[in-house]
Design a protein around this motif. Structure first.
Motif, PDB file in Angstrom:
ATOM      1  N   GLY A  79       0.623  -1.189   0.093  1.00  0.00           N
ATOM      2  CA  GLY A  79       0.025   0.085   0.066  1.00  0.00           C
ATOM      3  C   GLY A  79       0.862   1.114   0.142  1.00  0.00           C
ATOM      4  N   ALA A  80       1.999   1.346   0.831  1.00  0.00           N
ATOM      5  CA  ALA A  80       2.811   2.558   0.916  1.00  0.00           C
ATOM      6  C   ALA A  80       3.416   2.684  -0.497  1.00  0.00           C
ATOM      7  CB  ALA A  80       4.122   2.377   1.794  1.00  0.00           C
ATOM      8  N   ILE A 109      10.687  14.646  -9.187  1.00  0.00           N
ATOM      9  CA  ILE A 109      12.107  13.958  -9.044  1.00  0.00           C
ATOM     10  C   ILE A 109      12.675  14.224  -7.531  1.00  0.00           C
ATOM     11  CG2 ILE A 109      14.434  14.031  -9.696  1.00  0.00           C
ATOM     12  CD1 ILE A 109      13.552  14.449 -12.652  1.00  0.00           C
ATOM     13  N   LEU A 110      12.216  15.556  -7.334  1.00  0.00           N
ATOM     14  CA  LEU A 110      12.663  15.821  -5.771  1.00  0.00           C
ATOM     15  C   LEU A 110      11.958  15.303  -4.938  1.00  0.00           C
ATOM     16  CD1 LEU A 110      12.704  19.914  -6.407  1.00  0.00           C
ATOM     17  CD2 LEU A 110      14.712  18.367  -6.025  1.00  0.00           C
ATOM     18  N   TYR A 111      10.732  14.863  -5.077  1.00  0.00           N
ATOM     19  CA  TYR A 111       9.847  14.066  -4.187  1.00  0.00           C
ATOM     20  C   TYR A 111      10.462  12.764  -4.062  1.00  0.00           C
ATOM     21  CZ  TYR A 111       5.819  11.917  -2.296  1.00  0.00           C
ATOM     22  OH  TYR A 111       4.715  11.088  -1.413  1.00  0.00           O
ATOM     23  N   ALA A 112      10.939  12.282  -4.957  1.00  0.00           N
ATOM     24  CA  ALA A 112      11.683  10.822  -5.174  1.00  0.00           C
ATOM     25  C   ALA A 112      12.988  10.798  -4.497  1.00  0.00           C
ATOM     26  CB  ALA A 112      11.792  10.281  -6.527  1.00  0.00           C
ATOM     27  N   ALA A 113      13.714  12.030  -4.558  1.00  0.00           N
ATOM     28  CA  ALA A 113      15.087  12.222  -3.855  1.00  0.00           C
ATOM     29  C   ALA A 113      14.675  12.438  -2.321  1.00  0.00           C
ATOM     30  CB  ALA A 113      15.726  13.163  -4.637  1.00  0.00           C
ATOM     31  N   ASP A 114      13.724  12.827  -1.866  1.00  0.00           N
ATOM     32  CA  ASP A 114      13.208  13.407  -0.428  1.00  0.00           C
ATOM     33  C   ASP A 114      13.114  12.033   0.201  1.00  0.00           C
ATOM     34  OD1 ASP A 114      11.402  13.734   1.824  1.00  0.00           O
ATOM     35  OD2 ASP A 114      11.769  15.809   1.387  1.00  0.00           O
ATOM     36  N   SER A 118       9.844   9.450  -0.030  1.00  0.00           N
ATOM     37  CA  SER A 118      10.217   8.438  -0.987  1.00  0.00           C
ATOM     38  C   SER A 118      10.290   7.261  -0.260  1.00  0.00           C
ATOM     39  CB  SER A 118      11.444   8.863  -1.703  1.00  0.00           C
ATOM     40  OG  SER A 118      11.722   7.722  -2.767  1.00  0.00           O
ATOM     41  N   ILE A 119      11.134   7.185   1.017  1.00  0.00           N
ATOM     42  CA  ILE A 119      11.383   6.039   1.777  1.00  0.00           C
ATOM     43  C   ILE A 119      10.514   5.865   3.008  1.00  0.00           C
ATOM     44  CG2 ILE A 119      13.174   4.573   2.889  1.00  0.00           C
ATOM     45  CD1 ILE A 119      13.486   5.057  -0.226  1.00  0.00           C
ATOM     46  N   VAL A 120      10.588   6.931   3.921  1.00  0.00           N
ATOM     47  CA  VAL A 120       9.792   6.699   5.135  1.00  0.00           C
ATOM     48  C   VAL A 120       8.254   6.126   4.746  1.00  0.00           C
ATOM     49  CG1 VAL A 120       9.214   7.939   7.118  1.00  0.00           C
ATOM     50  CG2 VAL A 120      11.480   8.187   6.136  1.00  0.00           C
ATOM     51  N   ALA A 121       7.630   7.307   3.947  1.00  0.00           N
ATOM     52  CA  ALA A 121       6.490   7.050   3.372  1.00  0.00           C
ATOM     53  C   ALA A 121       6.216   6.167   2.198  1.00  0.00           C
ATOM     54  CB  ALA A 121       5.745   8.342   3.504  1.00  0.00           C
ATOM     55  N   GLY A 122       7.075   6.027   1.500  1.00  0.00           N
ATOM     56  CA  GLY A 122       7.041   5.275   0.294  1.00  0.00           C
ATOM     57  C   GLY A 122       7.447   4.098   0.169  1.00  0.00           C
ATOM     58  N   ILE A 344      22.794  11.903  -3.530  1.00  0.00           N
ATOM     59  CA  ILE A 344      22.792  11.770  -2.068  1.00  0.00           C
ATOM     60  C   ILE A 344      21.616  10.733  -1.225  1.00  0.00           C
ATOM     61  CG2 ILE A 344      22.291  12.944   0.058  1.00  0.00           C
ATOM     62  CD1 ILE A 344      23.467  15.648  -1.223  1.00  0.00           C
ATOM     63  N   THR A 345      20.496  10.718  -2.089  1.00  0.00           N
ATOM     64  CA  THR A 345      19.408   9.824  -1.622  1.00  0.00           C
ATOM     65  C   THR A 345      20.048   8.580  -1.846  1.00  0.00           C
ATOM     66  OG1 THR A 345      17.537  11.350  -1.552  1.00  0.00           O
ATOM     67  CG2 THR A 345      17.091   9.226  -1.585  1.00  0.00           C
ATOM     68  N   LEU A 346      20.147   8.089  -3.061  1.00  0.00           N
ATOM     69  CA  LEU A 346      20.532   6.843  -3.427  1.00  0.00           C
ATOM     70  C   LEU A 346      21.703   6.100  -2.710  1.00  0.00           C
ATOM     71  CD1 LEU A 346      20.445   7.065  -7.468  1.00  0.00           C
ATOM     72  CD2 LEU A 346      18.725   5.841  -5.676  1.00  0.00           C
ATOM     73  N   THR A 347      22.681   7.304  -2.303  1.00  0.00           N
ATOM     74  CA  THR A 347      23.924   6.945  -1.613  1.00  0.00           C
ATOM     75  C   THR A 347      23.411   6.212   0.039  1.00  0.00           C
ATOM     76  OG1 THR A 347      25.500   8.363  -2.634  1.00  0.00           O
ATOM     77  CG2 THR A 347      25.948   7.790  -0.365  1.00  0.00           C
ATOM     78  N   ILE A 348      22.671   7.428   0.429  1.00  0.00           N
ATOM     79  CA  ILE A 348      22.051   6.940   1.708  1.00  0.00           C
ATOM     80  C   ILE A 348      21.473   5.702   1.698  1.00  0.00           C
ATOM     81  CG2 ILE A 348      20.207   7.526   3.424  1.00  0.00           C
ATOM     82  CD1 ILE A 348      21.206  10.477   2.762  1.00  0.00           C
ATOM     83  N   ILE A 349      20.538   5.340   0.779  1.00  0.00           N
ATOM     84  CA  ILE A 349      19.564   3.895   0.787  1.00  0.00           C
ATOM     85  C   ILE A 349      20.390   2.897   0.411  1.00  0.00           C
ATOM     86  CG2 ILE A 349      18.255   2.758  -0.824  1.00  0.00           C
ATOM     87  CD1 ILE A 349      16.909   5.530  -1.643  1.00  0.00           C
ATOM     88  N   LEU A 350      21.613   3.039  -0.160  1.00  0.00           N
ATOM     89  CA  LEU A 350      22.342   1.649  -0.292  1.00  0.00           C
ATOM     90  C   LEU A 350      23.434   1.488   1.015  1.00  0.00           C
ATOM     91  CD1 LEU A 350      24.158   2.424  -3.777  1.00  0.00           C
ATOM     92  CD2 LEU A 350      22.382   0.695  -3.103  1.00  0.00           C
TER      93      LEU A 350
END
Length: 517
Positions: A79-80, A109-114, A118-122, A344-350
């Protein structure tokens, strides 16, 4: 349509597809966190509302797991992921409304990089997962209204419905009405005379009826609990809480994006921001700044969570997107700032995935009894393995007659009890029960996962992870005739000890002792 505009429309779908694919991989590979397994228990008993939050997160999990029949992390989080994909298009469409298609693409794209959106809620299934979708739908309706001199009745009715659903997801969705009311009061007072404003408000109130019904039935326990979390009574000034909140917001919203948000706000207040209309700016400020200001004020006195202000900062991505589009208007490519934010977001995710799944040992304490304490990454690591190990132990106990069949699993807190219910009890079919204070048990204090509760003479297991160590004898010694020396299971990560699990066997429950205490 201009060829460049058409290309931006076509570009948004690959952005959504790639982002959603990443979300699906993360949702499948990462074990559930403390909050997620707890919200999964909501889906076990669909209700009008719950102890901590309104009901939509539970309803959403119930739907995505086909009534909890699909027992895998991906389905719990589906659902997320779906809400995030839809929201990205809504963000794009909203950016197109306030400026142009390129602004919409940059905003998406900024939304996806936030990291928050993107992650906490997505990826993780939280009340924010559905709320952020309804928040953006409501915001889009209000921005459409702002571009009309009198406002359209249809847009107002849509705003009322989306705001009601946002509040039915998480209570501070009500700040959308606070923002709309502030906007009308300051800039569009004539609209207060329109009937559809009041019908929209009525629609929002109707959406919130389930919350009211449940809280009346439970003596408003939700608000009694949450009011304690943000109450400033007898609180002292804590600048470290405030600094933690600022740093948390900066991390959650990506340092590059967070800096640009405040650059745009400074430009707005200095009257040097010209990337979108005055009406757009007014709506965005009214719907964002009150929530941000209140939470920053509370953080001076109480420790709060950075994601509480997430929807407000998410709305301000539009200011950044419009500003970047205006600044790099002659470039056909996406601005380098957006690429840096994405990198930066991709680096943090990895890095985050590696730390959770393969960091050698623990980031927390190395104390003998509290090994791993303070390491939040352990909340999402190793529960599948400990579940299998416990199953073998439980089956052996049954064969040897050490414990009764269907012995309970008990705990004094909702975590780790929710993890134990998802990763252990679901497979062993053991009943679970929380025994403790309401503030520690939350939903477990008012809901029983099965019809039968602990009875005279019942046996129980208490599974204690060392990162949340408790003295089992102190908590439960008066309730059971005998507690065996615990079996210690060691859990390794990256080849090094990460934490321990102490498995206690408790024999012969004495309910009269519970009554006395």
């Amino acid at each position: 349509m201009h060829p460049q505009a058409r290309s931006h429309i076509h570009a948004i779908f690959p952005v959504i597809f790639i982002t959603t694919l990443l979300h699906l991989v993360l949702a499948f590979s990462l074990p559930l966190g403390n909050d997620e397994v707890y919200y999964w228990t909501y889906a076990l008993h669909p209700a009008w509302s719950y102890f901590d939050h309104p009901p939509i997160v539970g309803w959403l999990i119930w739907l995505s797991t086909w009534g909890t029949r699909l027992h895998q992390e991906l389905f719990v989080r589906a659902g997320a992921v779906l809400c995030s994909a839809i929201t990205m298009y809504v963000v794009y469409d909203t950016g197109r409304i306030i400026r142009n298609e390129r602004t919409g693409l940059i905003a998406a794209i900024l939304y996806a990089a936030d990291l928050y959106s993107s992650i906490v809620a997505g990826v993780f299934i939280l009340p924010d997962s559905a709320q952020i979708l309804f928040w953006w739908l409501a915001l889009r309706s209000l921005l459409r209204i702002a571009h009309e001199h009198t406002g359209k009745s249809r847009a107002w009715l849509a705003f009322g419905a989306w705001t009601g659903l946002a509040t039915l997801s998480k209570i501070h969705g009500i700040f959308l009405w606070a923002g709309a009311g502030l906007y009308l009061l300051l800039f569009r007072r004539e609209v207060w005379k329109k009937w559809y404003v009041y019908v929209a408000a009525a629609i929002s109130l109707i959406c919130m009826i389930p919350i009211l019904i449940w809280n009346v039935q439970h003596h408003f326990i939700t608000y009694a609990y949450h009011s304690q979390r943000v109450s400033l009574t007898q609180s002292h000034l804590h600048l470290n809480y405030f600094l933690t909140e600022i740093l948390g917001e900066c991390f959650y919203h990506n340092p590059v994006i967070y800096l640009w948000i405040w650059i745009c706000l400074v430009q707005v207040f200095r009257k040097k921001y010209q990337a979108c209309t005055v009406q757009t700016i007014r709506v965005l400020l009214c719907c964002s700044l009150p929530l941000i200001a209140i939470l920053l004020g509370v953080s001076l006195f109480r420790s709060i969570l950075p994601h509480w202000s997430g929807p407000a900062y998410s709305s301000l991505l539009l200011l950044v997107a419009a500003r970047l589009d205006a600044r790099y208007n002659n470039l056909k490519k996406i601005p380098a700032t957006v690429k840096w934010a994405t990198g930066i977001t991709l680096t943090i995710i990895l890095a985050g995935w590696w730390i959770i799944m393969d960091y050698p040992g623990t980031l927390g304490s190395h104390d003998r009894m509290e090994y791993g304490s303070g390491d939040f990454t352990l909340d999402m690591y190793g529960w599948r393995q400990i579940g299998k190990s416990f199953q073998h132990m439980y089956q052996q106990d049954q064969r040897e007659g050490v414990m009764q069949k269907n012995a309970f699993i008990i705990s004094n807190k909702w975590f780790p009890l929710a993890h134990e219910q998802f990763y252990i009890s679901y497979y062993t079919h053991q009943p679970v029960q929380g025994i403790g204070a309401v503030d520690d048990l939350h939903e477990y204090a008012i809901w029983r996962p099965q019809a039968r509760e602990l009875q005279q003479g019942d046996d129980a297991y208490c599974i204690v992870p060392s990162n949340y160590f408790i003295d089992v004898t102190a908590h439960f010694g008066h309730l059971f005739q005998k507690i065996d020396t615990p079996v210690v299971m060691l859990q390794y990560r990256g080849g090094k000890l990460a934490r321990k699990f102490f498995i206690y066997r408790l024999h012969h429950f004495q309910p009269h002792a519970l009554t006395k205490n």
